[in-house]
Design an enzyme around this catalytic site. Structure first.
Site, PDB file in Angstrom:
ATOM      1  N   LYS A 160       0.817  -1.218   0.000  1.00  0.00           N
ATOM      2  CA  LYS A 160       0.000   0.000   0.000  1.00  0.00           C
ATOM      3  C   LYS A 160       0.850   1.268   0.000  1.00  0.00           C
ATOM      4  O   LYS A 160       0.448   2.290  -0.527  1.00  0.00           O
ATOM      5  CB  LYS A 160      -0.951   0.015   1.202  1.00  0.00           C
ATOM      6  CG  LYS A 160      -2.202  -0.829   0.987  1.00  0.00           C
ATOM      7  CD  LYS A 160      -3.151  -0.678   2.168  1.00  0.00           C
ATOM      8  CE  LYS A 160      -4.465  -1.356   1.894  1.00  0.00           C
ATOM      9  NZ  LYS A 160      -5.440  -1.171   2.974  1.00  0.00           N
ATOM     10  N   LYS A 162       1.482   8.833  17.864  1.00  0.00           N
ATOM     11  CA  LYS A 162       0.898   8.592  16.535  1.00  0.00           C
ATOM     12  C   LYS A 162      -0.447   9.298  16.391  1.00  0.00           C
ATOM     13  O   LYS A 162      -0.807   9.762  15.310  1.00  0.00           O
ATOM     14  CB  LYS A 162       0.769   7.086  16.275  1.00  0.00           C
ATOM     15  CG  LYS A 162       2.110   6.463  15.915  1.00  0.00           C
ATOM     16  CD  LYS A 162       2.077   4.961  15.905  1.00  0.00           C
ATOM     17  CE  LYS A 162       1.324   4.358  14.747  1.00  0.00           C
ATOM     18  NZ  LYS A 162       1.359   2.869  14.792  1.00  0.00           N
ATOM     19  N   GLY A 179     -17.141  -3.984   9.910  1.00  0.00           N
ATOM     20  CA  GLY A 179     -16.352  -3.556   8.750  1.00  0.00           C
ATOM     21  C   GLY A 179     -16.838  -4.067   7.403  1.00  0.00           C
ATOM     22  O   GLY A 179     -16.295  -3.692   6.367  1.00  0.00           O
TER      23      GLY A 179
HETATM   24  N1  LIG Z   1     -13.409  -3.252   6.732  1.00  0.00           N
HETATM   25  C1  LIG Z   1     -12.458  -2.971   5.881  1.00  0.00           C
HETATM   26  O1  LIG Z   1     -12.668  -2.853   4.671  1.00  0.00           O
HETATM   27  C2  LIG Z   1     -11.069  -2.741   6.419  1.00  0.00           C
HETATM   28  C3  LIG Z   1     -10.046  -2.288   5.577  1.00  0.00           C
HETATM   29  C4  LIG Z   1      -8.762  -2.093   6.128  1.00  0.00           C
HETATM   30  C5  LIG Z   1      -8.544  -2.345   7.501  1.00  0.00           C
HETATM   31  N2  LIG Z   1      -9.573  -2.792   8.264  1.00  0.00           N
HETATM   32  C6  LIG Z   1      -9.372  -3.059   9.709  1.00  0.00           C
HETATM   33  O2  LIG Z   1      -8.910  -1.872  10.329  1.00  0.00           O
HETATM   34  C7  LIG Z   1      -8.120  -2.192  11.475  1.00  0.00           C
HETATM   35  C8  LIG Z   1      -6.820  -1.420  11.439  1.00  0.00           C
HETATM   36  O3  LIG Z   1      -6.101  -1.695  10.252  1.00  0.00           O
HETATM   37  P1  LIG Z   1      -4.748  -0.892   9.927  1.00  0.00           P
HETATM   38  O4  LIG Z   1      -4.361  -1.283   8.548  1.00  0.00           O
HETATM   39  O5  LIG Z   1      -4.891   0.531  10.257  1.00  0.00           O
HETATM   40  O6  LIG Z   1      -3.737  -1.593  10.972  1.00  0.00           O
HETATM   41  P2  LIG Z   1      -2.354  -0.998  11.537  1.00  0.00           P
HETATM   42  O7  LIG Z   1      -1.761   0.006  10.634  1.00  0.00           O
HETATM   43  O8  LIG Z   1      -1.539  -2.199  11.909  1.00  0.00           O
HETATM   44  O9  LIG Z   1      -2.779  -0.228  12.896  1.00  0.00           O
HETATM   45  C9  LIG Z   1      -3.202  -0.952  14.009  1.00  0.00           C
HETATM   46  C10 LIG Z   1      -3.869  -0.048  15.018  1.00  0.00           C
HETATM   47  O10 LIG Z   1      -4.353  -0.856  16.095  1.00  0.00           O
HETATM   48  C11 LIG Z   1      -3.721  -0.441  17.314  1.00  0.00           C
HETATM   49  N3  LIG Z   1      -3.444  -1.601  18.160  1.00  0.00           N
HETATM   50  C12 LIG Z   1      -2.899  -2.771  17.785  1.00  0.00           C
HETATM   51  N4  LIG Z   1      -2.814  -3.615  18.847  1.00  0.00           N
HETATM   52  C13 LIG Z   1      -3.312  -2.931  19.903  1.00  0.00           C
HETATM   53  C14 LIG Z   1      -3.488  -3.250  21.297  1.00  0.00           C
HETATM   54  N5  LIG Z   1      -3.134  -4.444  21.786  1.00  0.00           N
HETATM   55  N6  LIG Z   1      -4.040  -2.322  22.105  1.00  0.00           N
HETATM   56  C15 LIG Z   1      -4.416  -1.110  21.611  1.00  0.00           C
HETATM   57  N7  LIG Z   1      -4.274  -0.745  20.312  1.00  0.00           N
HETATM   58  C16 LIG Z   1      -3.719  -1.661  19.477  1.00  0.00           C
HETATM   59  C17 LIG Z   1      -2.423   0.226  16.882  1.00  0.00           C
HETATM   60  O11 LIG Z   1      -1.974   1.081  17.914  1.00  0.00           O
HETATM   61  P3  LIG Z   1      -0.414   1.508  17.974  1.00  0.00           P
HETATM   62  O12 LIG Z   1      -0.267   2.652  16.992  1.00  0.00           O
HETATM   63  O13 LIG Z   1      -0.207   1.930  19.379  1.00  0.00           O
HETATM   64  O14 LIG Z   1       0.399   0.315  17.582  1.00  0.00           O
HETATM   65  C18 LIG Z   1      -2.926   0.997  15.638  1.00  0.00           C
HETATM   66  O15 LIG Z   1      -3.652   2.124  16.000  1.00  0.00           O
HETATM   67  C19 LIG Z   1      -7.933  -3.712  11.427  1.00  0.00           C
HETATM   68  O16 LIG Z   1      -8.875  -4.275  12.304  1.00  0.00           O
HETATM   69  C20 LIG Z   1      -8.277  -4.076   9.990  1.00  0.00           C
HETATM   70  O17 LIG Z   1      -8.768  -5.379   9.847  1.00  0.00           O
HETATM   71  C21 LIG Z   1     -10.812  -2.987   7.766  1.00  0.00           C
END
Ligand SMILES: NC(=O)c1ccc[n+]([C@@H]2O[C@H](COP(=O)([O-])OP(=O)(O)OC[C@H]3O[C@@H](n4cnc5c(N)ncnc54)[C@H](OP(=O)(O)O)[C@@H]3O)[C@@H](O)[C@H]2O)c1
Length: 307
Positions: free
Chosen positions: A73, A162, A254
């Site tokens: 991405k 962040k 989602g």
């Molecule tokens: N429905 C859809 O079409 C769609 C599309 C894309 C993504 N999503 C969903 O969106 C979500 C995020 O995706 P992303 O690509 O943004 O992921 P990402 O870049 O890996 O970001 C992960 C996020 O979750 C937080 N996090 C992870 N583990 C945590 C914990 N144990 N406690 C508290 N916060 C935690 C991280 O906080 P830190 O910054 O502190 O690490 C960060 O804010 C996922 O659930 C993904 O499946 C859905």
């Protein structure tokens, strides 16, 4: 319907690694059929480091475009000729169109979530929105919610730096008031009290991540009219959504974000507007893809067991 390719068929790829769990190509093909567009989407595993070679192929063969999932991405950005401001700001692109010799990129995750929320009758104008997370998907989602007219936005994240960076990026483009903070049980409760809409953009609650909210007491602080949108697709009802529902607070998972994104996908790649009937076709396509995947998993397990 039997699909017949001919010399006018537009060719798209979904690329990434791994792609075993990806449903986008199936979804896109259902959308092309619904919109009566002569196009096909094909899954293609492209590993980290192979993107340049893939893009050379796109140009050589005059491929119409591609949809991108992990890990490309961000890596795709140096190859693009054009991209919109929000994709550039958050360094995230999930669709690329190849048109008149130019590679044009955009991110459609945000618009998918915005359309999914609005489809539930929620008008985001003037709303106080609580955003949870500051990862890759959060910026584009928050930006679309600002575009829809949200006036105040708290951004809470486990890593507060962040959240601050993200709020600063949003401030460059939108006039809303931004409140970045650490995500703790106390801040969640404080911001929840005034939230009209909560958008959950972290990995918390995801089936395969095995991490969840340790404390959901903030849900008890939400006003009764609040609305909760969770980016997580599986499980379909996360602990957050269940807690909201137990209070009679409406919410969505989602799925809507993924499917509503397809309306924007058809417009971006093919210039086609579809009526809202596309949603049912998209939902059917995803459930079909999931059933096929489950059948394949069972077959592989049988074979591995030598049966
Ligand atoms: N429905 C859809 O079409 C769609 C599309 C894309 C993504 N999503 C969903 O969106 C979500 C995020 O995706 P992303 O690509 O943004 O992921 P990402 O870049 O890996 O970001 C992960 C996020 O979750 C937080 N996090 C992870 N583990 C945590 C914990 N144990 N406690 C508290 N916060 C935690 C991280 O906080 P830190 O910054 O502190 O690490 C960060 O804010 C996922 O659930 C993904 O499946 C859905």
């Amino acid at each position: 319907m039997v699909f017949r390719a001919d010399s006018d068929t537009q060719i798209y790829f979904q690329i990434g690694d791994p792609l075993r769990f990806a449903t986008a190509a199936v979804l896109h093909n259902a959308m092309f059929a619904y919109a009566n567009v002569n196009a096909v989407s094909i899954n293609k595993v492209v590993k980290k480091g192979e993107l340049g070679r893939f893009i050379e192929g796109v140009k050589d063969l005059d491929i119409d475009g591609f949809d991108i999932t992990m890990p490309h991405k961000q890596d795709v950005i140096p190859f693009l000729d054009e991209m919109d401001d929000i994709s550039r700001e958050f360094q995230s692109v999930n669709h690329v169109n190849y048109r008149n010799g130019k590679l044009i990129g955009t991110t459609l995750d945000g618009i998918g979530m915005r359309l999914a929320i609005e489809a539930e009758g929620v008008d985001l104008r003037g709303k106080n929105v609580l955003i949870l997370g500051a990862g890759g998907v959060t910026g584009p989602v928050a930006a679309e919610i600002c575009k829809a007219g949200a006036s105040r936005m708290a951004v809470l994240n486990r890593t507060p730096e962040k959240a601050e960076t993200l709020a600063g990026q949003l401030e460059k483009h939108f006039a809303a008031e931004f409140m970045p903070d650490a995500m703790t049980p106390e801040t969640l409760c404080r911001y929840a009290r005034e939230a009209d809409v909560v958008v959950q953009c972290t990995c918390l609650g995801m089936l395969d991540k095995h991490v969840d909210f340790e404390d959901l007491s903030f849900v008890g602080q939400l006003p009764p009219h609040a609305f909760v949108a969770d980016c997580v697709i599986f499980p379909e009802r996360t602990s957050l959504l269940r807690a909201a529902e137990s209070r009679g607070i409406r919410g969505i998972n989602g799925f809507g974000m993924l499917i509503w994104q397809q309306k924007a996908m058809l417009k971006f790649h093919c210039g086609v507007d579809v009526d809202d009937g596309f949603y049912d076709a998209g939902e059917e396509a995803i459930y079909t893809a999931l059933a096929l995947r489950a059948a394949r998993d069972q077959r592989d397990a049988r074979r591995a067991a030598g049966k």
